[in-house]
Design a protein around this motif. Structure first.
Motif, PDB file in Angstrom:
ATOM      1  N   CYS A 602       0.685  -1.100   0.017  1.00  0.00           N
ATOM      2  CA  CYS A 602       0.040  -0.036   0.061  1.00  0.00           C
ATOM      3  C   CYS A 602       1.029   1.303   0.041  1.00  0.00           C
ATOM      4  CB  CYS A 602      -0.965  -0.024   1.121  1.00  0.00           C
ATOM      5  SG  CYS A 602      -2.219  -1.513   1.225  1.00  0.00           S
ATOM      6  N   ASN A 603       1.917   1.256   0.384  1.00  0.00           N
ATOM      7  CA  ASN A 603       2.856   2.343   0.630  1.00  0.00           C
ATOM      8  C   ASN A 603       3.571   2.729  -0.666  1.00  0.00           C
ATOM      9  OD1 ASN A 603       2.737   2.355   3.051  1.00  0.00           O
ATOM     10  ND2 ASN A 603       4.255   1.034   3.678  1.00  0.00           N
ATOM     11  N   TYR A 604       3.410   1.789  -1.929  1.00  0.00           N
ATOM     12  CA  TYR A 604       3.826   2.183  -3.380  1.00  0.00           C
ATOM     13  C   TYR A 604       2.858   2.266  -4.323  1.00  0.00           C
ATOM     14  CZ  TYR A 604       7.908  -0.022  -0.882  1.00  0.00           C
ATOM     15  OH  TYR A 604       9.010  -0.230  -0.155  1.00  0.00           O
ATOM     16  N   ILE A 605       1.645   2.824  -3.893  1.00  0.00           N
ATOM     17  CA  ILE A 605       0.433   3.087  -4.929  1.00  0.00           C
ATOM     18  C   ILE A 605       0.988   4.133  -5.410  1.00  0.00           C
ATOM     19  CG2 ILE A 605      -1.774   3.794  -4.803  1.00  0.00           C
ATOM     20  CD1 ILE A 605      -2.600   1.914  -2.603  1.00  0.00           C
ATOM     21  N   THR A 606       1.725   5.088  -5.004  1.00  0.00           N
ATOM     22  CA  THR A 606       2.148   6.358  -5.607  1.00  0.00           C
ATOM     23  C   THR A 606       3.584   6.269  -6.007  1.00  0.00           C
ATOM     24  OG1 THR A 606       2.451   7.476  -3.706  1.00  0.00           O
ATOM     25  CG2 THR A 606       0.255   7.678  -4.940  1.00  0.00           C
ATOM     26  N   GLY A 607       4.004   6.594  -7.363  1.00  0.00           N
ATOM     27  CA  GLY A 607       5.449   6.607  -7.394  1.00  0.00           C
ATOM     28  C   GLY A 607       6.502   7.719  -6.679  1.00  0.00           C
ATOM     29  N   SER A 608       7.395   7.382  -6.935  1.00  0.00           N
ATOM     30  CA  SER A 608       8.499   8.519  -6.102  1.00  0.00           C
ATOM     31  C   SER A 608       9.564   9.020  -7.165  1.00  0.00           C
ATOM     32  CB  SER A 608       9.159   7.805  -5.074  1.00  0.00           C
ATOM     33  OG  SER A 608      10.031   6.524  -5.790  1.00  0.00           O
ATOM     34  N   SER A 609      10.109  10.300  -6.784  1.00  0.00           N
ATOM     35  CA  SER A 609      11.010  10.863  -7.760  1.00  0.00           C
ATOM     36  C   SER A 609      12.238  10.278  -7.374  1.00  0.00           C
ATOM     37  CB  SER A 609      10.869  12.397  -7.243  1.00  0.00           C
ATOM     38  OG  SER A 609      11.811  12.792  -8.007  1.00  0.00           O
ATOM     39  N   ARG A 610      13.145  10.357  -8.387  1.00  0.00           N
ATOM     40  CA  ARG A 610      14.664   9.763  -8.419  1.00  0.00           C
ATOM     41  C   ARG A 610      15.420  11.146  -7.702  1.00  0.00           C
ATOM     42  NH1 ARG A 610      17.110  11.089 -14.355  1.00  0.00           N
ATOM     43  NH2 ARG A 610      15.767  12.757 -14.595  1.00  0.00           N
ATOM     44  N   ILE A 611      15.011  12.131  -7.743  1.00  0.00           N
ATOM     45  CA  ILE A 611      15.801  13.248  -6.860  1.00  0.00           C
ATOM     46  C   ILE A 611      14.857  14.052  -5.827  1.00  0.00           C
ATOM     47  CG2 ILE A 611      16.932  13.926  -8.819  1.00  0.00           C
ATOM     48  CD1 ILE A 611      15.048  16.012  -9.661  1.00  0.00           C
ATOM     49  N   SER A 612      15.569  14.532  -4.844  1.00  0.00           N
ATOM     50  CA  SER A 612      14.784  15.020  -3.619  1.00  0.00           C
ATOM     51  C   SER A 612      14.566  16.438  -3.860  1.00  0.00           C
ATOM     52  CB  SER A 612      15.655  15.001  -2.435  1.00  0.00           C
ATOM     53  OG  SER A 612      16.980  15.688  -2.617  1.00  0.00           O
ATOM     54  N   GLU A 613      13.492  17.125  -3.435  1.00  0.00           N
ATOM     55  CA  GLU A 613      12.995  18.403  -3.576  1.00  0.00           C
ATOM     56  C   GLU A 613      14.086  19.351  -2.854  1.00  0.00           C
ATOM     57  OE1 GLU A 613       9.086  20.836  -2.880  1.00  0.00           O
ATOM     58  OE2 GLU A 613       8.725  18.885  -2.207  1.00  0.00           O
ATOM     59  N   GLY A 614      14.732  18.966  -1.957  1.00  0.00           N
ATOM     60  CA  GLY A 614      15.710  20.045  -1.397  1.00  0.00           C
ATOM     61  C   GLY A 614      14.759  21.159  -0.487  1.00  0.00           C
ATOM     62  N   THR A 615      15.765  21.934  -0.120  1.00  0.00           N
ATOM     63  CA  THR A 615      15.357  22.792   0.770  1.00  0.00           C
ATOM     64  C   THR A 615      15.401  24.336   0.214  1.00  0.00           C
ATOM     65  OG1 THR A 615      15.859  21.685   2.911  1.00  0.00           O
ATOM     66  CG2 THR A 615      15.592  23.891   3.241  1.00  0.00           C
ATOM     67  N   ARG A 616      14.220  24.894  -0.036  1.00  0.00           N
ATOM     68  CA  ARG A 616      14.008  26.109  -0.816  1.00  0.00           C
ATOM     69  C   ARG A 616      14.217  27.399   0.253  1.00  0.00           C
ATOM     70  NH1 ARG A 616       9.720  23.571  -3.398  1.00  0.00           N
ATOM     71  NH2 ARG A 616       8.351  24.778  -2.324  1.00  0.00           N
TER      72      ARG A 616
END
Length: 964
Positions: A602-616
């Protein structure tokens, strides 16, 4: 007497249809026909009839002739004319026996094969001749099994020898790891084992696989239907003529529809002294239907392709021979650019049948009796004819749309016809003569036991190789086959669902590491579609077994890392779940009805990005929120937004924070204006992801969603793709302005520090890639939404196809950085972007009406008599423009793929990245090639100004002869 001449009329009409279908199958094109709407062979006509349909009709008509020859209606063999020792005369094909027709087709194939290797043949002509020879060989081979009872072995051996010489140089497009449409890789992808069971059993499994390979050399795990056909025919002839018994249970080879038909009973006056047995025998002979007329011969005088090929004399031109009152000299060409739709790949999902003297251990016995019945009772010959019948049914009964808009047939009808194939197999004959009626009935039902596994094996094999996102001539598309399988499941609910589960389990356990990435993608797409349309009916035990491949096999490469390990089986499971989620607005169904309770999947229903969003930076976040409100709440004018985001006021408000960061090494600082506007425009995606994540958490906990727990008021009518499609055209100028401003400020900073600047084109490319990275961060939860959004950016010319290629293959120059792997399914994003870019370029390259008027005037001025006139035709210039647009992008893609492969692991093991790059590049090239062909064939300028043979022949010839 009322039926006198009926057989001859049937054969005459069949000969006429056979002539036309042979011409269409082999791509006969008239060079005198240059009408814009002329239909070239291989192109769909208005009725949707393709050369693949013509091929099937030709094959069935030849089979019809073979059955007529078996009944004595058609002349089968004439020693004086059909013997291999007798030289065949050139000319028009007429007065042929069945053997003469098969020999004629084989001779034509030999001529075509010879013409394909001539030095003076163009690339287009050579390809067409080679494909024509292959098609004619396939037609003859598919007919031979039905002629064995009426033709001598010596003649069939002669045909096989000639065909073997033609196919000796045949290279299958399904050859593992090499062929452009390969289903399997050349070797398994190397993966780190993560389960103890795998570690202990790996050596034994490898030894077992080697033994299996040695024992089953006659039937490889993956081949194509032509290779299977040649192997089957050789085995049939060898076995039949040695024992006079048919070595297969497939009934059509030995049975005929008329064998049990009886005529009208006539009065019979017995003679004095006649015995009762003799009287009964004479009555039965009087009832038997037999053909008493003279055997009929075949005439194909109207067949252009046979007359054309049989009269080739050392070149690609023919002698001055007349067909239908017209000369073939310099008026006919063959256009057979592809074998797609006639030859398919085949993968053996289930175990091969045991040898006659092989003892099977009880431990090796399949637990499922239906699987055991299929493995034991269906020989390799039985399986071939079963698969061929399934493919023929799928093509022949495919629904179509008439010119009046009415649909003919349905997937439900196809499913019913498919199940009828099970009646084509005879029961086992061992000891059946002395059985009682009840036992005979049980034996007949046992003859079809397990047949559903053969049907499912064939359909799944076709689904795995089915073309998607590509302009294809194959009639067996992915969505069509998926719908048929659903209808078959409904038609036989007690048999087909179980066979599907067993087949998928076999593919999962035995084939996934060896499958090409495109085959795995097709399989995931199908399973998600199938489960969505069958109320997620799937054994929950399988999800529990599959979960470790995801949770452990795809764990992060290091603590806190965004990069996950690669695992073939785990990626198949996650992509299937995510494809299902993309069809739903609420993932609650997947959590509660599809997956087991409290399952980690259930934790893999949505995909994930290969890069992190970072701190803006905090100052940038304030500007982004303010800008988002002005766009989505106040619906402010784009010009006002543009002046605000590139103005001095905004720049000064963030300058202090920027000065504290090394801007030259931080893309978020360099492109901060671009990032702010892109994230603001994609606000609906951020809201949608928050909503989906919240729904999944609530579903797992069993608590209904509390609308007040969300950070915003969710509107059920809100649609991410619709919002993005509406907002991008309106604020396109704002995005472009921010990119330009970020480049300007960055270059000023570099000048101030005395650092080297990139070229303008490289800076623009970097800015476009940064936009794509922002899209990936926000939209990676759904690959469908991500791809649609990127297509919108390309369509609006905000990002270029080159930027999509660079982003999808990875941000690297000399090596593949582990922190930035290639995008999953990169070929889909890259090929779609290039296709859109080509379409935009062709539409911008002058008005069609204006160009047509100008180019026609140029034709009149040049006269067309000089040697350079051909290269100056409007259609040629139009095609050259398309090639000039797309060729640099193809070179750029192949160059980047090559760099990544060269910089990768130098070991002999095949990595995930290597497989994705190699197989993805194949799909990328095929997709663009087919799209360019389809685009140019439908281009109004090419159609209106083409010369000989129509647009189809002109385009195929130009592209084949071009180094494109």
């Amino acid at each position: 007497t009322s039926y006198k001449g009926f057989a001859k009329r049937c054969i005459t009409m069949s000969c006429r249809r056979l002539s036309g279908d042979l011409d269409k199958t082999c791509g006969v094109t008239s060079l005198l026909d240059s009408a814009p709407n002329s239909s070239s062979a291989g192109d769909e006509t208005f009725s949707g009839d393709t050369f693949a349909d013509a091929f099937i009709r030709t094959k069935l008509l030849l089979r019809y002739f073979a059955l007529l020859a078996r009944a004595g209606i058609l002349s089968a063999f004439n020693e004086s004319t059909d013997s291999p020792d007798v030289q065949m005369k050139n000319g028009t094909p007429s007065d042929l026996t069945l053997a003469g027709l098969l020999r004629l087709l084989t001779t034509a194939a030999l001529k075509a094969n010879e013409a394909s290797s001539l030095e003076n043949s163009s690339k287009a002509a050579s390809n067409s001749f080679k494909n024509t020879a292959t098609i004619l060989c396939a037609l003859v081979l598919s007919t031979i099994p039905y002629t064995m009872q009426s033709l001598p072995q010596s003649f069939l051996d002669y045909l096989l020898g000639e065909i073997g010489s033609i196919l000796a140089s045949y290279q299958s497009s399904f050859q593992p790891g090499v062929g452009p449409t390969a289903i399997l890789l050349e070797k398994e992808i190397h993966e780190e084992s993560f389960m103890k069971v795998e570690e202990h059993g790996s050596d034994d499994d490898e030894e077992d696989e080697e033994e299996d390979d040695d024992d089953n050399d006659s039937s490889p795990a993956c081949a194509d239907t032509l290779q299977d056909l040649l192997r089957t025919v050789r085995k049939l002839i060898e076995s039949f003529y040695q024992s006079s018994n048919m070595p297969t249970r497939f009934a059509l080879l030995s049975d005929s529809p008329w064998l049990n038909l009886k005529g009208k009973e006539q009065e019979y006056a017995p003679m004095e002294g006649d015995e009762e047995d003799a009287m009964l025998r004479q009555r039965q002979e009087a009832l038997r239907l037999e053909y008493s007329g003279e055997a009929i011969v075949i005439s194909l005088e109207n067949c252009v392709v046979l007359s054309y090929l049989l009269n080739l004399e050392g070149s690609s031109s023919v002698n001055d021979i007349m067909v239908n009152g017209a000369s073939l000299s310099n008026t006919v060409a063959l256009q057979t650019p592809s074998l797609e739709g006639t030859i398919f790949g085949r993968i053996s999902i289930f175990d091969p049948p045991p040898e006659e003297d092989e003892d099977i251990d009880e431990e090796d016995q399949p637990e499922n009796p239906q699987v055991g019945a299929y493995v034991k009772t269906f020989s390799l010959l039985d399986r071939y004819f079963l698969s061929e019948s399934v493919r023929d049914c799928l093509i022949c009964h495919k629904s179509s749309i008439s010119s009046s808009g009415l649909e003919k047939g349905s997937c439900k009808d196809v499913a019913e016809q498919l199940w009828g194939v099970c009646h084509l197999f005879q029961p086992m004959k061992y000891g059946s003569e002395n059985m009682e009626d009840d036992d005979q009935s049980n034996l007949a039902s046992a003859a079809t036991k397990g047949v559903e596994y053969g049907i499912v094996e064939t359909i799944l094999s076709l689904i795995i190789q089915a073309p998607r996102n590509i302009d294809s001539t194959s009639p067996l598309r992915h969505i069509y086959l998926s719908r048929v399988l659903i209808e078959l499941t409904k038609f036989q609910p007690s048999l087909v669902p179980q066979s599907l589960v067993v087949a998928v389990a076999a593919l999962f356990n035995d084939f996934l590491p060896s499958m090409s990435p495109l085959a795995k993608e097709n399989m995931s797409q199908w399973l998600s579609f199938h489960l969505t349309n069958t109320n997620y009916q799937w054994p929950q035990a399988y999800w529990n077994v599959w979960a470790p491949y995801v949770v452990q096999g795809m764990s992060p490469t290091s603590e806190g890392s965004q990069i996950l390990k690669r695992n073939c089986r785990g990626e198949f499971v996650t992509s299937t779940i995510q494809y299902m989620a993309s069809n739903l607005s609420n993932p609650d169904l997947i959590v509660k009805e599809c997956l087991p309770a409290q399952n980690e999947l259930c934790n893999y229903i949505t995909g994930s990005s290969r890069i992190s969003e970072g701190t803006r930076l905090s100052s940038i976040e304030v500007i982004e929120q303010h800008l988002t409100d002005r766009i989505w709440v106040e619906n402010e004018d784009p010009e006002s937004i543009r002046k605000y985001i590139i103005g001095d006021e905004v720049s000064e408000s963030v300058q202090n924070d920027i000065d504290n960061v090394d801007g030259s090494a931080n893309d978020d600082v360099t492109w901060w204006r671009t990032g702010v506007i892109v994230r603001s425009l994609l606000r609906s995606a951020s809201r949608d992801r928050q909503r989906i994540d919240q729904l999944i958490r609530e579903s797992q906990s069993g608590i209904d969603l509390d609308p007040t727990s969300l950070e915003y008021d969710f509107d059920p009518k809100e649609d991410v793709l619709t919002d993005i499609g509406d907002i991008l055209p309106r604020y396109k100028t704002v995005i472009l302005a921010t990119v330009a401003q970020d480049i300007k400020v960055h270059e000023e900073t570099l000048d101030l520090h005395g650092e080297t600047k990139k070229s303008e084109s490289d800076m623009i490319l970097s800015g476009e890639m940064y936009i794509l990275y922002q899209c990936e961060i926000l939209l990676s939860y759904s690959s469908v939404i991500l791809k649609s959004c990127i297509d919108s950016f390309v369509d609006q010319e905000i990002v270029s196809p080159k930027a999509v290629i660079s982003w999808s293959i990875g941000n690297h120059e000399d090596k593949l950085e582990s922190s930035n792997p290639i995008v999953s399914g990169w070929w889909n994003y890259a090929s779609s972007a290039v296709r859109l870019g080509l379409d935009k370029f062709m539409s911008h390259y002058g008005s069609n009406v204006e160009m047509l008027a100008t180019d026609v005037g140029m034709i009149i001025d040049t006269g067309g008599d000089d040697d350079g006139a051909k290269s100056a035709t409007p259609s040629t210039r139009r095609m050259q423009k398309a090639i000039d647009c797309i060729k640099p992008l193809m070179r750029y893609t192949s160059s980047r793929v090559r760099k990544v492969l060269e910089a990768g692991d130098e070991s002999a093991k095949l990595s995930h990245e290597g497989a994705d790059l190699k197989e993805g590049l194949k799909h990328f090239t095929r997709s663009l090639s087919s799209h360019v062909k389809a685009k140019l064939k439908q281009d109004p300028i090419v159609q209106a100004t083409t010369e000989l043979g129509g647009a189809g022949l002109e385009v195929e010839t130009f592209l084949a002869n071009n180094d494109f």
